[in-house]
Scaffold this motif. Structure first.
Motif, PDB file in Angstrom:
ATOM      1  N   ASP A   1       8.587  -2.130 -14.970  1.00  0.00           N
ATOM      2  CA  ASP A   1       9.449  -2.404 -16.129  1.00  0.00           C
ATOM      3  C   ASP A   1      10.914  -2.136 -15.806  1.00  0.00           C
ATOM      4  N   VAL A   2      11.416  -2.842 -14.797  1.00  0.00           N
ATOM      5  CA  VAL A   2      12.816  -2.687 -14.384  1.00  0.00           C
ATOM      6  C   VAL A   2      13.666  -3.703 -15.141  1.00  0.00           C
ATOM      7  N   ASP A   3      14.860  -3.286 -15.522  1.00  0.00           N
ATOM      8  CA  ASP A   3      15.792  -4.142 -16.242  1.00  0.00           C
ATOM      9  C   ASP A   3      16.170  -5.361 -15.394  1.00  0.00           C
ATOM     10  N   ALA A   4      16.193  -6.539 -16.015  1.00  0.00           N
ATOM     11  CA  ALA A   4      16.457  -7.798 -15.302  1.00  0.00           C
ATOM     12  C   ALA A   4      17.829  -7.775 -14.621  1.00  0.00           C
ATOM     13  N   GLU A   5      18.824  -7.163 -15.260  1.00  0.00           N
ATOM     14  CA  GLU A   5      20.168  -7.125 -14.675  1.00  0.00           C
ATOM     15  C   GLU A   5      20.203  -6.278 -13.401  1.00  0.00           C
TER      16      GLU A   5
ATOM     17  N   GLY B   1      12.628 -11.222  -1.385  1.00  0.00           N
ATOM     18  CA  GLY B   1      11.402 -11.104  -2.174  1.00  0.00           C
ATOM     19  C   GLY B   1      10.475 -10.042  -1.617  1.00  0.00           C
ATOM     20  N   LEU B   2      10.331  -9.998  -0.281  1.00  0.00           N
ATOM     21  CA  LEU B   2       9.478  -8.993   0.348  1.00  0.00           C
ATOM     22  C   LEU B   2      10.033  -7.588   0.140  1.00  0.00           C
ATOM     23  N   LYS B   3      11.361  -7.444   0.271  1.00  0.00           N
ATOM     24  CA  LYS B   3      11.974  -6.130   0.081  1.00  0.00           C
ATOM     25  C   LYS B   3      11.770  -5.644  -1.356  1.00  0.00           C
ATOM     26  N   LEU B   4      11.940  -6.541  -2.326  1.00  0.00           N
ATOM     27  CA  LEU B   4      11.747  -6.143  -3.725  1.00  0.00           C
ATOM     28  C   LEU B   4      10.292  -5.778  -3.986  1.00  0.00           C
TER      29      LEU B   4
ATOM     30  N   GLY C   1      13.004   2.433  -6.803  1.00  0.00           N
ATOM     31  CA  GLY C   1      11.665   2.936  -6.500  1.00  0.00           C
ATOM     32  C   GLY C   1      10.519   2.219  -7.173  1.00  0.00           C
ATOM     33  N   THR C   2      10.794   1.335  -8.120  1.00  0.00           N
ATOM     34  CA  THR C   2       9.729   0.596  -8.811  1.00  0.00           C
ATOM     35  C   THR C   2       9.584  -0.779  -8.178  1.00  0.00           C
ATOM     36  N   PRO C   3       8.408  -1.115  -7.628  1.00  0.00           N
ATOM     37  CA  PRO C   3       8.229  -2.431  -7.005  1.00  0.00           C
ATOM     38  C   PRO C   3       8.358  -3.576  -8.009  1.00  0.00           C
ATOM     39  N   ILE C   4       8.866  -4.698  -7.527  1.00  0.00           N
ATOM     40  CA  ILE C   4       8.999  -5.915  -8.345  1.00  0.00           C
ATOM     41  C   ILE C   4       8.057  -6.948  -7.743  1.00  0.00           C
ATOM     42  N   PRO C   5       6.852  -7.163  -8.306  1.00  0.00           N
ATOM     43  CA  PRO C   5       5.909  -8.089  -7.693  1.00  0.00           C
ATOM     44  C   PRO C   5       6.329  -9.552  -7.794  1.00  0.00           C
ATOM     45  N   ASP C   6       7.070  -9.901  -8.854  1.00  0.00           N
ATOM     46  CA  ASP C   6       7.459 -11.298  -9.039  1.00  0.00           C
ATOM     47  C   ASP C   6       8.809 -11.360  -9.741  1.00  0.00           C
TER      48      ASP C   6
END
Length: 155
Positions: free
Chosen positions: A27-31, A51-54, A61-66
């Motif tokens: 639940d990371v902020d889009a900005e 994309g891989l780094k995110l 510290g919170t992964p962004i899967p998509d």
């Protein structure tokens, strides 16, 4: 993915899971995501590497899967909006770099016939992609040649 230059059957690819919204644990902020994307692009990372780094490191510290699910925009759209987009599409750039390496190897090793065949196949893919991108992503009167590729990638 279908094999383009062999007689073998294509290999089946995996599909992304059908999801409408990002998972609750991400639940990371889009900005914040957008600013991290631009920051990574300025450090010289390609869109696929970003994309891989995110996915692996995430934002704070919170992964962004998509990225698209989290922000509503594709990664390349975010780069385009922030003027961090490359002048040559990533897939075309990678193929051109391969063609340049193969040609240099072919000149140094004229007896390497497998390399010559690989060069023909790679340049065929490049020409096919150039016609796909012509007008939108690259100059309308660009035609692929070894010299043009070297010149384009030096920029």
């Amino acid at each position: 993915m279908a094999r383009m230059h062999t007689r073998r059957r294509g290999a089946s690819g995996s599909d992304k899971p059908a999801a409408d919204e990002p998972p609750e644990w991400s639940d990371v902020d889009a900005e914040k995501i957008e600013s991290r994307v631009v920051e990574l692009a300025e450090q010289g990372y390609d869109p696929s590497q970003i994309g891989l780094k995110l996915r692996d490191e995430g934002v704070t510290g919170t992964p962004i899967p998509d990225v698209k699910l989290a922000t509503g925009k594709k990664l390349t759209e975010i780069l385009e909006e922030n003027d961090a987009k490359s002048d040559v599409p990533e897939d075309l750039r990678n193929l051109m770099e391969r063609a340049i390496r193969l040609r240099e190897h072919a000149e140094a090793n004229p007896q390497d016939f497998q390399n010559k065949r690989s060069l023909q196949n790679t340049e065929s893919k490049v020409r096919r992609l150039v016609s796909y991108y012509r007008g939108d992503e690259i100059d309308p009167d660009f035609t692929y040649s070894y010299d043009a590729a070297v010149e384009l990638l030096e920029e």
